[in-house]
Design a protein around this motif. Structure first.
Motif, PDB file in Angstrom:
ATOM      1  N   LEU A   1       0.842  -1.188   0.000  1.00  0.00           N
ATOM      2  CA  LEU A   1       0.000   0.000   0.000  1.00  0.00           C
ATOM      3  C   LEU A   1       0.877   1.237   0.000  1.00  0.00           C
ATOM      4  N   HIS A   2       0.240   2.356  -0.233  1.00  0.00           N
ATOM      5  CA  HIS A   2       0.956   3.630  -0.206  1.00  0.00           C
ATOM      6  C   HIS A   2       0.598   4.361   1.083  1.00  0.00           C
ATOM      7  N   HIS A   3       1.623   4.877   1.742  1.00  0.00           N
ATOM      8  CA  HIS A   3       1.418   5.623   2.987  1.00  0.00           C
ATOM      9  C   HIS A   3       2.553   6.625   3.142  1.00  0.00           C
ATOM     10  N   GLY A   4       2.202   7.860   3.387  1.00  0.00           N
ATOM     11  CA  GLY A   4       3.214   8.889   3.607  1.00  0.00           C
ATOM     12  C   GLY A   4       4.138   9.084   2.419  1.00  0.00           C
ATOM     13  N   GLY A   5       3.604   8.928   1.195  1.00  0.00           N
ATOM     14  CA  GLY A   5       4.406   9.125  -0.002  1.00  0.00           C
ATOM     15  C   GLY A   5       5.353   7.986  -0.328  1.00  0.00           C
ATOM     16  N   ARG A   6       5.190   6.844   0.324  1.00  0.00           N
ATOM     17  CA  ARG A   6       6.076   5.713   0.056  1.00  0.00           C
ATOM     18  C   ARG A   6       5.269   4.426   0.000  1.00  0.00           C
ATOM     19  N   ARG A   7       5.868   3.400  -0.585  1.00  0.00           N
ATOM     20  CA  ARG A   7       5.237   2.086  -0.612  1.00  0.00           C
ATOM     21  C   ARG A   7       5.546   1.360   0.691  1.00  0.00           C
ATOM     22  N   VAL A   8       4.527   0.752   1.243  1.00  0.00           N
ATOM     23  CA  VAL A   8       4.652   0.008   2.489  1.00  0.00           C
ATOM     24  C   VAL A   8       4.290  -1.446   2.189  1.00  0.00           C
ATOM     25  N   PHE A   9       5.093  -2.366   2.710  1.00  0.00           N
ATOM     26  CA  PHE A   9       4.853  -3.794   2.536  1.00  0.00           C
ATOM     27  C   PHE A   9       4.514  -4.388   3.895  1.00  0.00           C
ATOM     28  N   ILE A  10       3.367  -5.051   3.966  1.00  0.00           N
ATOM     29  CA  ILE A  10       2.925  -5.697   5.201  1.00  0.00           C
ATOM     30  C   ILE A  10       3.028  -7.207   5.000  1.00  0.00           C
ATOM     31  N   ASP A  11       3.860  -7.852   5.814  1.00  0.00           N
ATOM     32  CA  ASP A  11       4.065  -9.294   5.757  1.00  0.00           C
ATOM     33  C   ASP A  11       3.062  -9.958   6.701  1.00  0.00           C
ATOM     34  N   GLY A  12       2.014 -10.528   6.130  1.00  0.00           N
ATOM     35  CA  GLY A  12       0.964 -11.155   6.926  1.00  0.00           C
ATOM     36  C   GLY A  12       1.336 -12.489   7.533  1.00  0.00           C
ATOM     37  N   ASN A  13       2.544 -12.952   7.306  1.00  0.00           N
ATOM     38  CA  ASN A  13       3.010 -14.184   7.952  1.00  0.00           C
ATOM     39  C   ASN A  13       3.730 -13.904   9.267  1.00  0.00           C
ATOM     40  N   ARG A  14       3.863 -12.621   9.615  1.00  0.00           N
ATOM     41  CA  ARG A  14       4.579 -12.257  10.848  1.00  0.00           C
ATOM     42  C   ARG A  14       3.802 -11.211  11.636  1.00  0.00           C
ATOM     43  N   PHE A  15       3.910 -11.300  12.979  1.00  0.00           N
ATOM     44  CA  PHE A  15       3.332 -10.295  13.857  1.00  0.00           C
ATOM     45  C   PHE A  15       4.127  -8.994  13.724  1.00  0.00           C
ATOM     46  N   TYR A  16       3.614  -7.919  14.301  1.00  0.00           N
ATOM     47  CA  TYR A  16       4.303  -6.624  14.248  1.00  0.00           C
ATOM     48  C   TYR A  16       5.745  -6.714  14.735  1.00  0.00           C
ATOM     49  N   ASP A  17       5.974  -7.573  15.739  1.00  0.00           N
ATOM     50  CA  ASP A  17       7.321  -7.682  16.318  1.00  0.00           C
ATOM     51  C   ASP A  17       8.217  -8.681  15.592  1.00  0.00           C
ATOM     52  N   GLY A  18       7.726  -9.278  14.509  1.00  0.00           N
ATOM     53  CA  GLY A  18       8.541 -10.176  13.709  1.00  0.00           C
ATOM     54  C   GLY A  18       8.353 -11.659  13.975  1.00  0.00           C
ATOM     55  N   ARG A  19       7.627 -12.011  15.041  1.00  0.00           N
ATOM     56  CA  ARG A  19       7.383 -13.433  15.317  1.00  0.00           C
ATOM     57  C   ARG A  19       6.527 -14.038  14.207  1.00  0.00           C
ATOM     58  N   LEU A  20       6.801 -15.284  13.848  1.00  0.00           N
ATOM     59  CA  LEU A  20       6.055 -15.970  12.805  1.00  0.00           C
ATOM     60  C   LEU A  20       4.639 -16.269  13.300  1.00  0.00           C
ATOM     61  N   ILE A  21       3.655 -16.010  12.456  1.00  0.00           N
ATOM     62  CA  ILE A  21       2.254 -16.292  12.773  1.00  0.00           C
ATOM     63  C   ILE A  21       1.959 -17.721  12.338  1.00  0.00           C
ATOM     64  N   GLU A  22       1.355 -18.480  13.204  1.00  0.00           N
ATOM     65  CA  GLU A  22       0.982 -19.849  12.868  1.00  0.00           C
ATOM     66  C   GLU A  22       0.022 -19.822  11.677  1.00  0.00           C
TER      67      GLU A  22
END
Length: 176
Positions: A74-95
């Motif tokens: 997505l675009h946010h603040g004039g830049r492209r943002v990538f959201i990895d749905g396989n990981r929590f915000y803190d980087g832990r892997l989501i089951e």
């Protein structure tokens, strides 16, 4: 409404759907467990914000591990943002199957939409119903609409041709 929803811990949110296996090809789907009203938040699509280089590196690891493509661009603040749905915000892997926003299948005639909400400089993605959804109805999302233009930008970025023919049909309902 979004702020109060997002302030709750993910474990305390009552999801208005249950997951069921559809078939071997499609996998699981989300089905309303009660009537969902228009504009109601269905789930948060959570994940870790990462750089393009990080996501491309992770895609190869996920592919080898059999994890599904769960990247939203997505675009946010004039830049492209990538959201990895396989990981929590803190980087832990989501089951696998535990990211409630990642279990909705694709449909060109979808009944939900993805919205961006920013709270304390963190981008959150919420899935909201577009219409009244009856109990037992599958919840679907158009992977090509909303905050992430282009299906290839929702799945594996390095294989856009693989998904091209799976999203153009009016009756399409796929999990790719």
């Amino acid at each position: 409404m979004a702020v109060s929803y997002l302030s709750m811990s993910p474990d305390s949110r009552q999801l208005p759907f249950d997951c069921r296996i559809i078939n071997r090809e499609v996998g699981i789907g989300a089905f309303a467990n009660r009537t969902i009203e228009p504009g109601e938040i269905v789930a948060e699509y959570f994940g870790q914000e990462v750089s393009r280089d990080e996501i491309e590196e992770r895609e190869n690891i996920y592919k080898e591990s059999g994890l599904p493509p769960t990247v939203v661009t997505l675009h946010h603040g004039g830049r492209r943002v990538f959201i990895d749905g396989n990981r929590f915000y803190d980087g832990r892997l989501i089951e696998r199957g535990k990211n409630p926003g990642a279990v909705l299948n694709h449909s060109n005639n979808c009944n939900t939409e993805l919205r961006k909400v920013v709270i304390k400089e963190r981008v959150h993605l919420i899935i909201v119903s577009k219409c009244r959804i009856s109990s037992g109805t599958e919840l679907t999302h158009n992977y090509c609409a909303g905050v992430h233009p282009g299906r290839a930008k929702f799945g594996f970025m390095n294989e856009p041709e693989k998904y091209k023919d799976k999203i153009g049909r009016a009756s399409c309902r796929e999990r790719v």
